[in-house]
Design an enzyme around this catalytic site. Structure first.
Site, short mmCIF file in Angstrom:
data_model
loop_
_atom_site.label_atom_id
_atom_site.label_comp_id
_atom_site.label_asym_id
_atom_site.label_seq_id
_atom_site.Cartn_x
_atom_site.Cartn_y
_atom_site.Cartn_z
N GLN A 119 0.68 -1.18 -0.06
CA GLN A 119 -0.02 -0.14 0.06
C GLN A 119 0.97 1.45 0.07
OE1 GLN A 119 -3.28 -0.11 -0.46
NE2 GLN A 119 -3.54 2.05 -0.41
N VAL A 143 -5.71 6.84 -3.39
CA VAL A 143 -5.07 5.52 -3.12
C VAL A 143 -4.96 5.76 -1.55
CG1 VAL A 143 -2.78 4.29 -3.14
CG2 VAL A 143 -3.71 5.51 -5.02
N ALA A 144 -5.58 4.90 -0.88
CA ALA A 144 -5.68 5.30 0.56
C ALA A 144 -4.26 5.18 1.31
CB ALA A 144 -6.38 3.89 1.15
N SER A 169 -6.19 1.55 4.27
CA SER A 169 -6.72 0.83 3.16
C SER A 169 -7.59 -0.45 3.42
CB SER A 169 -5.70 0.23 2.20
OG SER A 169 -6.37 -0.23 0.93
N HIS A 176 -7.94 -2.85 1.58
CA HIS A 176 -7.29 -4.14 0.87
C HIS A 176 -6.27 -4.59 2.05
CE1 HIS A 176 -8.58 -3.75 -3.27
NE2 HIS A 176 -8.37 -2.38 -3.10
N ASP A 194 -10.76 -5.49 -6.17
CA ASP A 194 -11.30 -4.80 -6.98
C ASP A 194 -11.27 -5.77 -8.19
OD1 ASP A 194 -10.60 -2.52 -5.69
OD2 ASP A 194 -8.59 -2.34 -6.63
N GLU A 223 -15.47 4.76 -6.90
CA GLU A 223 -14.88 3.67 -7.51
C GLU A 223 -15.71 2.42 -7.79
OE1 GLU A 223 -10.55 4.06 -5.00
OE2 GLU A 223 -11.65 2.26 -4.98
N HIS A 277 -14.50 -1.31 -6.48
CA HIS A 277 -13.90 -1.86 -5.42
C HIS A 277 -15.21 -2.26 -4.63
CE1 HIS A 277 -11.35 -1.39 -1.77
NE2 HIS A 277 -12.53 -1.60 -1.23
#
Ligand SMILES: [Zn+2]
Length: 259
Positions: free
Chosen positions: A139, A168-169, A174, A176, A183, A231, A234
């Protein structure tokens, strides 16, 4: 003079007549008022104290915080909120399950993810999972790359970092990193931009993902709550019950958890 006497006399009769007619009305109003006050005033004073044995109640029955019975449990693993204001807890861990393309997810969401992908393919579509679990380092690398790209376009470092954070976190914030976000793009259009929403895969996912416990995590018009731009690729796993409620209410995760 005569007329005046008549007037006085006449007035006197009126007064007497009114007095006679007011008495029952006054009595009636007094009765109504007393009746109303009997109900309006608290009744505790009239009840002996021993009918409220508060001290004899066991401790376990003392009232705790009152929550709506259907309030979502924000501490549940599937509802863990990670956003710019709620970083991933340091102690967070999960058992990873590897996908056929080598990416990984939390194994607890794997069966539903697999079922959703199978159903999407059965509808004649070609979904591709292009991102899933990311480590902190990964990340950080993505965030740094985005920041540098913006600086190359003339942004100051401070502005570039701020702008990058909306897309972008920041490392540690994030989804993720949770292992519960994926995604998904259409094989025919793998660009991570708003053109995704027009693909057949996204149209199918936006209509059906909730049936498999996934939500479109950053919907259009919800950036003020999520801190992340729209987004249309996502998806976040929240479990089937929560996904159904979120879908029905038309809210984002932040709104759902603060209801
Ligand atoms: Zn994502």
């Amino acid at each position: 003079m005569y007329q005046r006497c008549i007037a006085v006399h006449s007035g006197g009769r009126h007064v007497r007549r009114r007095r006679r007619s007011r008495l029952p009305l006054f009595t009636f109003l007094l009765a109504v008022f007393s009746f109303a006050m009997a109900f309006a005033l608290p009744q505790e004073d009239g009840i002996p104290a021993q009918t409220f044995p508060v001290k004899s109640l066991p401790e376990a029955q003392e009232p705790g915080p009152v929550l709506p019975s259907d309030a979502p449990d924000a501490s549940a693993w599937n509802l863990l909120l990670v956003n710019p204001w709620n970083p991933l807890p340091r102690e967070h861990s999960f058992t990873a399950k590897k996908l056929s393309n080598g990416l990984e997810v939390d194994e607890r969401c794997y069966p539903d993810l697999q079922e959703m992908m199978d159903a999407c393919r059965a509808a004649g579509l070609s979904p591709v999972i292009c991102s899933a679990y990311r480590s902190y380092e990964k990340q950080e690398e993505l965030f740094q790359r985005k920041t540098e790209k913006l600086m190359a376009r003339g942004y100051s470092e401070e502005d570039a970092r701020e702008e990058a954070a909306a897309e972008v976190a920041l490392p540690g914030t994030s989804e993720h990193q949770l292992g519960l976000a994926v995604d998904i793009v259409d094989l025919d259009n793998q660009n991570l931009d708003e053109t995704q929403e027009d693909t057949a895969v996204q149209k199918w996912l936006m209509e059906h993902s909730w049936e498999y416990g996934f939500i479109l995590r950053y919907p259009s018009g919800k950036s003020g709550f999520t801190g992340i731009i729209y987004e249309p690729w996502h998806y976040r796993y929240v479990g089937r019950d929560a996904a159904a409620e979120i879908h029905e209410q038309g809210v984002c995760l932040e709104e759902y958890l603060t209801v």
